[in-house]
Design a protein around this motif. Structure first.
Motif, PDB file in Angstrom:
ATOM      1  N   CYS A 138     -12.130   8.579  -6.033  1.00 15.17           N
ATOM      2  CA  CYS A 138     -11.319   7.436  -6.814  1.00 15.17           C
ATOM      3  C   CYS A 138     -11.499   7.632  -8.226  1.00 15.17           C
ATOM      4  N   LEU A 139     -12.735   7.614  -8.500  1.00 16.31           N
ATOM      5  CA  LEU A 139     -13.304   7.603 -10.093  1.00 16.31           C
ATOM      6  C   LEU A 139     -12.862   8.898 -10.414  1.00 16.31           C
ATOM      7  N   ALA A 140     -13.090   9.979  -9.850  1.00 20.81           N
ATOM      8  CA  ALA A 140     -13.004  11.164 -10.567  1.00 20.81           C
ATOM      9  C   ALA A 140     -11.496  11.440 -10.685  1.00 20.81           C
ATOM     10  N   ASP A 141     -10.542  10.986  -9.994  1.00 19.03           N
ATOM     11  CA  ASP A 141      -9.017  11.285 -10.120  1.00 19.03           C
ATOM     12  C   ASP A 141      -8.601  10.388 -11.210  1.00 19.03           C
ATOM     13  N   CYS A 142      -9.139   9.302 -11.173  1.00 22.79           N
ATOM     14  CA  CYS A 142      -8.904   8.191 -12.673  1.00 22.79           C
ATOM     15  C   CYS A 142      -9.284   8.647 -13.744  1.00 22.79           C
ATOM     16  N   ILE A 143     -10.414   9.425 -13.797  1.00 21.51           N
ATOM     17  CA  ILE A 143     -11.145   9.844 -14.988  1.00 21.51           C
ATOM     18  C   ILE A 143     -10.391  11.154 -15.210  1.00 21.51           C
ATOM     19  N   ASN A 158      -4.701   6.653  -1.433  1.00 17.17           N
ATOM     20  CA  ASN A 158      -4.990   7.641  -0.433  1.00 17.17           C
ATOM     21  C   ASN A 158      -6.245   8.415  -0.873  1.00 17.17           C
ATOM     22  N   TYR A 159      -7.199   7.618  -1.709  1.00 16.35           N
ATOM     23  CA  TYR A 159      -8.220   8.362  -2.424  1.00 16.35           C
ATOM     24  C   TYR A 159      -9.293   8.688  -1.285  1.00 16.35           C
ATOM     25  N   CYS A 160      -9.433   7.611  -0.534  1.00 16.43           N
ATOM     26  CA  CYS A 160     -10.828   7.809   0.598  1.00 16.43           C
ATOM     27  C   CYS A 160     -10.484   9.049   1.526  1.00 16.43           C
ATOM     28  N   ALA A 161      -9.470   9.204   1.698  1.00 19.06           N
ATOM     29  CA  ALA A 161      -9.187  10.477   2.613  1.00 19.06           C
ATOM     30  C   ALA A 161      -9.963  11.814   2.106  1.00 19.06           C
ATOM     31  N   GLY A 162      -9.931  11.857   1.020  1.00 17.04           N
ATOM     32  CA  GLY A 162     -10.588  12.955   0.310  1.00 17.04           C
ATOM     33  C   GLY A 162     -11.624  12.936  -0.213  1.00 17.04           C
ATOM     34  N   CYS A 163     -12.464  11.819   0.174  1.00 14.97           N
ATOM     35  CA  CYS A 163     -14.006  11.565  -0.419  1.00 14.97           C
ATOM     36  C   CYS A 163     -14.957  11.871   0.348  1.00 14.97           C
ATOM     37  N   THR A 164     -16.233  12.280  -0.246  1.00 18.57           N
ATOM     38  CA  THR A 164     -17.299  12.497   0.665  1.00 18.57           C
ATOM     39  C   THR A 164     -18.044  11.234   1.237  1.00 18.57           C
ATOM     40  N   TYR A 165     -17.352  10.212   0.670  1.00 18.80           N
ATOM     41  CA  TYR A 165     -18.114   9.009   1.100  1.00 18.80           C
ATOM     42  C   TYR A 165     -17.135   8.369   2.175  1.00 18.80           C
ATOM     43  N   PRO A 174       0.932  -1.308  -0.115  1.00 18.60           N
ATOM     44  CA  PRO A 174       0.046  -0.057  -0.065  1.00 18.60           C
ATOM     45  C   PRO A 174       0.826   1.340  -0.046  1.00 18.60           C
ATOM     46  N   PRO A 175       0.602   2.297  -0.283  1.00 16.59           N
ATOM     47  CA  PRO A 175       1.247   3.646  -0.690  1.00 16.59           C
ATOM     48  C   PRO A 175       1.474   4.173   0.976  1.00 16.59           C
ATOM     49  N   LYS A 176       2.679   4.508   1.132  1.00 12.50           N
ATOM     50  CA  LYS A 176       2.795   5.041   2.401  1.00 12.50           C
ATOM     51  C   LYS A 176       2.425   6.612   2.341  1.00 12.50           C
ATOM     52  N   ASP A 177       2.213   7.253   3.218  1.00 14.02           N
ATOM     53  CA  ASP A 177       2.060   9.059   3.268  1.00 14.02           C
ATOM     54  C   ASP A 177       3.171   9.564   2.461  1.00 14.02           C
ATOM     55  N   GLY A 178       2.632  10.417   1.478  1.00 18.30           N
ATOM     56  CA  GLY A 178       3.761  11.233   0.799  1.00 18.30           C
ATOM     57  C   GLY A 178       4.521  10.429  -0.259  1.00 18.30           C
ATOM     58  N   LEU A 179       3.982   9.228  -0.493  1.00 12.98           N
ATOM     59  CA  LEU A 179       4.684   8.412  -1.567  1.00 12.98           C
ATOM     60  C   LEU A 179       4.491   9.124  -2.945  1.00 12.98           C
ATOM     61  N   ALA A 180       5.546   9.342  -3.449  1.00 14.51           N
ATOM     62  CA  ALA A 180       5.785   9.942  -4.800  1.00 14.51           C
ATOM     63  C   ALA A 180       7.075   9.618  -5.648  1.00 14.51           C
ATOM     64  N   VAL A 218      -2.154   6.835  -5.892  1.00 12.13           N
ATOM     65  CA  VAL A 218      -2.081   8.091  -5.083  1.00 12.13           C
ATOM     66  C   VAL A 218      -2.618   9.174  -5.733  1.00 12.13           C
ATOM     67  N   ALA A 219      -3.480   9.848  -5.297  1.00 13.11           N
ATOM     68  CA  ALA A 219      -4.304  10.863  -5.786  1.00 13.11           C
ATOM     69  C   ALA A 219      -3.309  11.969  -6.268  1.00 13.11           C
ATOM     70  N   GLY A 220      -3.296  12.361  -7.590  1.00 11.93           N
ATOM     71  CA  GLY A 220      -2.619  13.234  -8.532  1.00 11.93           C
ATOM     72  C   GLY A 220      -1.261  12.837  -8.965  1.00 11.93           C
TER      73      GLY A 220
END
Ligand code: FAD
Ligand code: DLZ
Ligand code: SF4
Length: 520
Positions: A353-358, A439-446, A188-194, A260-262
């Motif tokens: 998650c879907l919004a970022d992938c799209i 890390n998508y879920c941390a920034g999701c309304t759901y 899984p991605p660790k925090d700040g993985l870039a 990872v978002a972005g």
């Protein structure tokens, strides 16, 4: 004087090592390259995909001319352009009166069907050669597949390892003792993985001209042109490969399934567009990867993972496509009938998650494998989207998409539409999987931990809705059947909660309607 040999080279055959060029002499051959309306519009490809193919074709024509070949090149805006491969070939036959047309078989069913008519249509001799850029011949694949009920990539992959000798020891055993290090590809991605930025190539004047053409002629197709940075020549593609081997292969293995978002590319090679166009030789890349391991510059789980994607998955889906066509196009074992939601085109959804992938798909004409499989694909599977609509979407939006590779991945891998010939079970997952691997879920309304009702991650009820509606088929599956014991233990009320939540969510989906993927 007998006429020359006419050698048509299609847009995804851009290598001087093509079977139709081998053994030809420059003064006795004319190479034909054709930008044609039919190919640019049979689906409404992402703008970057058209720009990439036309630019790579124009650069390759220049490379051939510089090397002394005669190249007859028709541009899309040539006023006499006949609009199709067959029409353009007819015009070229009139111009050159060839004694032979020698062409490498097309990668896609649609075009190969047309090619097979050429011998009847034209008076000169037509020779269709096998595309030997693939490691496995179709005859080999068919022989391997014909007596098997289930076609598992893992066993095919072992054959390819033996055939190529990649990561094999002298005693016939796989390097490191295991065939597959998949279990070490799921960190899984660790925090700040870039990841270091991939090599991007500023458009030169040829690409710039093509970008203008595409903006002008295909301005209403999906996707952005602003971020175009794909390699369009062999040199650029090699530079991109160098950067991958120098900077990203080390982490490719461990983080192969991370999101990872972005971070649109993460540690992926981003080489599929170049490999599919013919700018890079897949086997050479695998040898480079193996060398990186032998030199101590990359870990085995990364190198084996990379080689598995290429001599395993890539070769396997190509064999599977030709083995299963044409019925694969219409396969719909799960009888999925829902229209593709409009947000696949607009990105307008609260599901982060879907919004970022799209968004990545729109901006880059690319999303990495696990985004295509476990976010975009998983949603289409769980929501029961009609395979034909999902197929069209994937074929349109990715710069590396050709039907031979897109269709098995979509119909068989993500949608289980082939009834399980390719995958031993559907790749169905709840929000838990996406939460763990991104890390998508941390920034999701759901919320992924909320199972039903307001605010629950839609993947949670959709997962059980999918399992419930396909119980009859999936209960018998030894890899997934045990899940029904959990479902039954929930009791009727909880089950009803899940099913109602899923149904309320499904009712909110706006279907995209016609016109996005194919012209009305
Ligand atoms: P990496 O992750 O760096 O992998 C290395 C190479 O392995 C890729 O360049 C590619 O050549 C090959 N590869 C990896 N996975 C696959 C696979 N499942 N099938 C075939 N080759 C694979 N790939 C395409 O080239 N064209 C497509 O149209 C396409 N459609 C897909 C649709 C779905 C639903 C899914 C799940 C996967 C699809 N893939 C497709 C496979 C994969 O997602 C892309 O090859 C990959 O994301 C390309 O990025 P990369 O070069 O960074 O790949
Ligand atoms: C994808 C594509 C596009 C958009 N345009 C062309 C084109 O104008 N000329 C060409 O030769 N190839 C193009 N391609 C790639 C072809 O679709 C691909 O080479 C074949 O269809 C493979 O079967
Ligand atoms: Fe996606 Fe669900 Fe996570 Fe939102 S909560 S990002 S919808 S998995």
């Amino acid at each position: 004087m007998p006429g020359p040999v006419l050698v048509p080279i299609l847009g995804d055959q851009l290598t001087r090592d093509l079977a139709s060029l081998r053994g030809r002499t420059k003064d006795d051959s004319v190479i034909l390259m054709m930008e044609v309306w039919d190919e640019a519009t049979y689906v409404r490809h992402h703008k970057q995909k058209i720009a990439l193919i036309f630019s790579a074709m124009r650069h390759f024509a220049e490379e051939l001319r510089d090397a002394g070949w005669k190249v007859d090149y028709t541009k899309l805006d040539d006023p006499d352009n006949a609009g199709s491969f067959t029409g353009e070939l007819a015009r070229a036959i009139e111009r050159h009166d060839p004694r032979l047309v020698s062409v490498v078989e097309a990668g896609e069913w649609r075009v190969r069907q047309d090619m097979e008519q050429w011998a009847d249509k034209f008076a000169c001799e037509i020779e269709i050669l096998r595309d030997d850029r693939f490691i496995c011949t179709q005859a080999e694949f068919d022989a391997w597949a014909d007596d098997r009920k289930e076609l598992r990539m893992e066993f095919f992959y072992r054959e390819m390892r033996r055939k190529t000798g990649l990561l094999m020891e002298d005693d016939g055993k796989p390097t490191g003792g295991e065939w597959n290090y998949d279990s070490e590809n799921r960190k899984p991605p660790k925090d700040g993985l870039a990841a270091p930025e991939r090599a991007k190539f500023a458009p030169d004047s040829v690409t710039q001209e093509v970008i203008e053409l595409v903006g002008d002629r295909f301005g209403d197709h999906f996707g952005s042109l602003d971020t175009f940075g794909w390699p369009v020549t062999r040199d650029e593609a090699e530079e991109a490969a160098d950067a991958f081997f120098a900077e990203r292969i080390e982490c490719f293995g461990p983080y192969q399934d991370a999101m990872v978002a972005g971070e649109d590319d993460l540690f992926h090679s981003m080489l599929s567009t170049s490999i599919n166009l013919g700018l890079l030789d897949p086997l050479e890349l695998c040898h480079r990867a193996e060398q990186a391991y032998r030199d101590g510059n990359a870990p085995l789980n990364s190198v084996e993972g990379f080689i598995r994607q290429i001599i395993g998955w890539r070769e396997y889906v190509r064999g599977f496509y030709w083995h299963q066509m044409p019925h694969l196009q219409k396969a719909n074992a799960l009888n999925a009938q829902r229209g593709l939601p409009e947000f696949y085109w607009t990105g307008d959804t609260d599901m982060a998650c879907l919004a970022d992938c799209i968004r990545s798909t729109r901006d880059n004409a690319h999303a990495h494998h696990i985004q295509r499989l476990m976010v975009l694909g998983n949603f289409a599977l769980l929501a029961g989207i009609d395979p034909r609509e999902v197929q069209d979407w994937y074929l349109v939006v990715y710069a590396d998409a050709y039907e031979w590779v897109e269709l098995p991945n979509v119909a068989a891998m993500i949608l289980y539409a082939d009834g399980g010939k390719l995958a031993s079970k559907p790749y169905a997952a709840s929000g838990n999987y996406i939460n763990k691997m991104s890390n998508y879920c941390a920034g999701c309304t759901y919320s992924p931990s909320k199972k039903t009702g307001e605010g629950a991650c839609p993947f949670n009820p959709l997962y059980w809705h999918f399992m419930d509606r396909h119980r009859e088929r999936l209960e018998k599956n030894h890899r997934i059947g045990r899940i029904y014991a959990t479902w039954d233990r929930m009791g009727e009320e909880r089950q009803r909660d899940y099913l109602d939540s899923a149904e309320s969510f499904l009712e909110t989906l706006e279907p995209a309607g016609a016109g996005w993927a194919r012209a009305d």
